[in-house]
Write a protein that holds these residues in place. Structure first.
Motif, PDB file in Angstrom:
ATOM      1  N   ILE A  81     -62.285 -50.325   9.996  1.00  0.00           N
ATOM      2  CA  ILE A  81     -61.761 -51.322  10.926  1.00  0.00           C
ATOM      3  C   ILE A  81     -61.614 -50.713  12.318  1.00  0.00           C
ATOM      4  O   ILE A  81     -61.553 -49.497  12.482  1.00  0.00           O
ATOM      5  CB  ILE A  81     -60.392 -51.874  10.464  1.00  0.00           C
ATOM      6  N   ALA A  82     -61.524 -51.586  13.308  1.00  0.00           N
ATOM      7  CA  ALA A  82     -61.219 -51.152  14.666  1.00  0.00           C
ATOM      8  C   ALA A  82     -59.721 -50.913  14.790  1.00  0.00           C
ATOM      9  O   ALA A  82     -58.916 -51.651  14.229  1.00  0.00           O
ATOM     10  CB  ALA A  82     -61.663 -52.219  15.667  1.00  0.00           C
ATOM     11  N   GLY A  83     -59.361 -49.863  15.551  1.00  0.00           N
ATOM     12  CA  GLY A  83     -57.967 -49.620  15.886  1.00  0.00           C
ATOM     13  C   GLY A  83     -57.713 -50.000  17.330  1.00  0.00           C
ATOM     14  O   GLY A  83     -58.605 -50.522  18.022  1.00  0.00           O
ATOM     15  N   ASN A  84     -56.522 -49.718  17.818  1.00  0.00           N
ATOM     16  CA  ASN A  84     -56.191 -50.122  19.189  1.00  0.00           C
ATOM     17  C   ASN A  84     -56.928 -49.304  20.244  1.00  0.00           C
ATOM     18  O   ASN A  84     -57.040 -49.733  21.391  1.00  0.00           O
ATOM     19  CB  ASN A  84     -54.678 -50.044  19.419  1.00  0.00           C
ATOM     20  N   HIS A  85     -57.472 -48.134  19.879  1.00  0.00           N
ATOM     21  CA  HIS A  85     -58.261 -47.356  20.828  1.00  0.00           C
ATOM     22  C   HIS A  85     -59.730 -47.807  20.864  1.00  0.00           C
ATOM     23  O   HIS A  85     -60.453 -47.452  21.793  1.00  0.00           O
ATOM     24  CB  HIS A  85     -58.218 -45.865  20.467  1.00  0.00           C
ATOM     25  N   ASP A  86     -60.167 -48.542  19.859  1.00  0.00           N
ATOM     26  CA  ASP A  86     -61.579 -48.897  19.728  1.00  0.00           C
ATOM     27  C   ASP A  86     -61.929 -50.173  20.492  1.00  0.00           C
ATOM     28  O   ASP A  86     -61.067 -51.017  20.761  1.00  0.00           O
ATOM     29  CB  ASP A  86     -61.935 -49.120  18.252  1.00  0.00           C
ATOM     30  N   SER A  87     -63.209 -50.326  20.766  1.00  0.00           N
ATOM     31  CA  SER A  87     -63.757 -51.606  21.205  1.00  0.00           C
ATOM     32  C   SER A  87     -64.054 -52.421  19.954  1.00  0.00           C
ATOM     33  O   SER A  87     -64.845 -51.989  19.105  1.00  0.00           O
ATOM     34  CB  SER A  87     -65.041 -51.384  22.005  1.00  0.00           C
ATOM     35  N   SER A  88     -63.437 -53.582  19.843  1.00  0.00           N
ATOM     36  CA  SER A  88     -63.676 -54.405  18.649  1.00  0.00           C
ATOM     37  C   SER A  88     -65.147 -54.802  18.542  1.00  0.00           C
ATOM     38  O   SER A  88     -65.713 -54.839  17.442  1.00  0.00           O
ATOM     39  CB  SER A  88     -62.787 -55.651  18.684  1.00  0.00           C
ATOM     40  N   GLY A  89     -65.791 -55.061  19.693  1.00  0.00           N
ATOM     41  CA  GLY A  89     -67.202 -55.433  19.672  1.00  0.00           C
ATOM     42  C   GLY A  89     -68.092 -54.309  19.199  1.00  0.00           C
ATOM     43  O   GLY A  89     -69.044 -54.531  18.448  1.00  0.00           O
ATOM     44  N   ARG A  90     -67.794 -53.073  19.640  1.00  0.00           N
ATOM     45  CA  ARG A  90     -68.604 -51.928  19.221  1.00  0.00           C
ATOM     46  C   ARG A  90     -68.501 -51.719  17.710  1.00  0.00           C
ATOM     47  O   ARG A  90     -69.509 -51.486  17.035  1.00  0.00           O
ATOM     48  CB  ARG A  90     -68.156 -50.663  19.950  1.00  0.00           C
ATOM     49  N   ILE A  91     -67.277 -51.792  17.177  1.00  0.00           N
ATOM     50  CA  ILE A  91     -67.094 -51.581  15.738  1.00  0.00           C
ATOM     51  C   ILE A  91     -67.743 -52.720  14.960  1.00  0.00           C
ATOM     52  O   ILE A  91     -68.424 -52.489  13.945  1.00  0.00           O
ATOM     53  CB  ILE A  91     -65.601 -51.466  15.390  1.00  0.00           C
ATOM     54  N   ALA A  92     -67.557 -53.959  15.420  1.00  0.00           N
ATOM     55  CA  ALA A  92     -68.153 -55.102  14.726  1.00  0.00           C
ATOM     56  C   ALA A  92     -69.674 -54.998  14.686  1.00  0.00           C
ATOM     57  O   ALA A  92     -70.314 -55.379  13.701  1.00  0.00           O
ATOM     58  CB  ALA A  92     -67.729 -56.400  15.402  1.00  0.00           C
ATOM     59  N   ALA A  93     -70.282 -54.458  15.749  1.00  0.00           N
ATOM     60  CA  ALA A  93     -71.742 -54.348  15.812  1.00  0.00           C
ATOM     61  C   ALA A  93     -72.297 -53.440  14.728  1.00  0.00           C
ATOM     62  O   ALA A  93     -73.452 -53.589  14.314  1.00  0.00           O
ATOM     63  CB  ALA A  93     -72.162 -53.844  17.190  1.00  0.00           C
ATOM     64  N   MET A  94     -71.483 -52.502  14.258  1.00  0.00           N
ATOM     65  CA  MET A  94     -71.946 -51.592  13.217  1.00  0.00           C
ATOM     66  C   MET A  94     -72.180 -52.311  11.884  1.00  0.00           C
ATOM     67  O   MET A  94     -72.848 -51.780  10.997  1.00  0.00           O
ATOM     68  CB  MET A  94     -70.939 -50.465  13.003  1.00  0.00           C
ATOM     69  N   SER A  95     -71.637 -53.522  11.738  1.00  0.00           N
ATOM     70  CA  SER A  95     -71.754 -54.229  10.460  1.00  0.00           C
ATOM     71  C   SER A  95     -73.046 -55.012  10.321  1.00  0.00           C
ATOM     72  O   SER A  95     -73.387 -55.472   9.229  1.00  0.00           O
ATOM     73  CB  SER A  95     -70.567 -55.193  10.307  1.00  0.00           C
TER      74      SER A  95
END
Length: 379
Positions: A81-95
């Protein structure tokens, strides 16, 4: 079923300006090795994969290589999952290109929280991945203008996830939050604006068999034995000097959590605080550890950091004990209004000499104060 719980990698982070890329490489290698050696069925990364929303290219390459190794060298499924330091879009793109039967990667809050479903000898295990989300994004996702705190966000996510858990399945939740009772450290960024309440109640997770948390960097349980922070693999501040970092290996049986084991990380460069005169420290055994030196010298020093780094090349910070003590004495001024005169003197002596008033000193000071009070009363 065996689950390896990790979190808060913070790839791309520096320690007082020093690169941690080599240290992170060691950590990622140990996670892959532990996953393979223990026949892990599920690897969890509970947020803060990267240290900032736009991480350096080297950090992205490092993590992509890590994921390729997990897929190639183990049979483990991955939940991230994305944390508060992450870009939610960047992490979501990995899926996008991941195998939906082997991976659940979530970047932002969604109204429908479908789990990854795995099976073992006891039946189904549902793993819900609840990424960190700010209130404004959660209000949009859940169409609920009443969401106004991190707890409101997480309650909405848990409720949405609960609706998707199959009847009779054991339930694992992966989340990134500050749960009441947790112990923080200086390396964590607040989850809400100044003045907001960032903590959430452990009761949010009622009915969950195991809660794999990220955000707090110290390994700990909160509220109940099955609600756990794995902690960060590396120390990111001197308040964690000497702390043993670990990942959590847990085993589920038919009833829930059967066992939890901490697998310690080993690091080439630790975090330590040293105290003594500059001469004493540079005469000792050197190391590559990150060092905070508290110098007890009473006289001015010439280029102390340069001399310290000849023995400790990763020395990061120097604090002069005399200035540290003076700062403590100054801070004491904010407390004196709540102290009696005798308590004030005792606290002052405790700060400057290491021990408070003894019985004889207390008697002398009490007599002097009584004499002053008597004299004032006579005027």
């Amino acid at each position: 079923m065996k689950i390896l719980h990790t979190a808060d990698l913070h790839l791309g982070r520096q320690f007082f300006g020093l690169s941690l890329e080599a240290d992170h490489a060691e950590i990622l290698d140990q996670i892959v090795s532990a996953t393979a050696a223990n026949d892990v069925d599920l690897l969890v990364v509970a947020g803060d994969v990267f240290d900032r929303a736009a991480p350096p290219e080297s950090a992205v390459k490092q993590f992509n290589a890590f994921l390729r190794r997990v897929v190639a060298e183990t049979d483990a499924a991955i939940v991230m999952i994305a944390g508060n330091h992450d870009s939610s879009g960047r992490i979501a793109a990995m899926s996008i290109l991941s195998d939906p039967d082997r991976a659940l990667i979530r970047g932002g809050a969604e109204a429908v929280e479908r789990p990854l479903l795995l099976k073992d000898a006891f039946g189904e295990v549902a793993i819900s991945a609840l990424p960190f989300s700010y209130e404004y994004a959660a209000r949009e996702a859940f169409e609920d203008e009443g969401i106004s705190s991190p707890e409101d966000v997480l309650r909405a996510q848990v409720a949405a996830a609960r609706a998707e858990v199959p009847e009779g399945a054991r339930w694992v939740v992966v989340a990134h939050a500050f749960v009441d009772g947790g112990a923080g450290s200086e390396g964590e960024r607040p989850l809400t604006r100044v003045g907001g309440i960032e903590t959430v109640a452990a009761s949010v997770f009622d009915g969950v068999d195991y809660v794999a948390l990220g955000h707090l960097h110290r390994p700990q349980q909160v509220g109940a034995a099955h609600i756990r922070y794995s902690g960060s693999p590396l120390a990111f501040g001197f308040d964690e000097a000497g702390a043993q970092k670990s990942m959590l290996l847990l085993e589920l049986n038919g009833q829930g959590v059967a066992a939890i084991e901490a697998i310690p990380f080993t690091v080439t460069r630790g975090v330590r605080e040293l105290r003594g005169t500059l001469g004493e420290l540079i005469a000792g055994e050197g190391s590559n550890d990150f060092i905070r030196a508290v110098l007890t010298d009473q006289t001015p020093l010439i280029e102390p950091m340069k001399r310290l780094r000849e023995v400790f090349p990763n020395a990061c910070q120097i604090v002069l004990a005399r200035e540290e003590r003076a700062s403590e004495v100054k801070a004491l001024g904010g407390q004196v209004s709540a102290m009696s005169p005798i308590e004030m003197v005792g606290s002052f002596l405790e700060t400057v000499r290491g021990n408070g008033l003894d019985e004889g000193e207390t008697t002398v000071i009490a007599a002097a104060l009584h004499a002053v009070k008597t004299k004032e009363g006579a005027q």
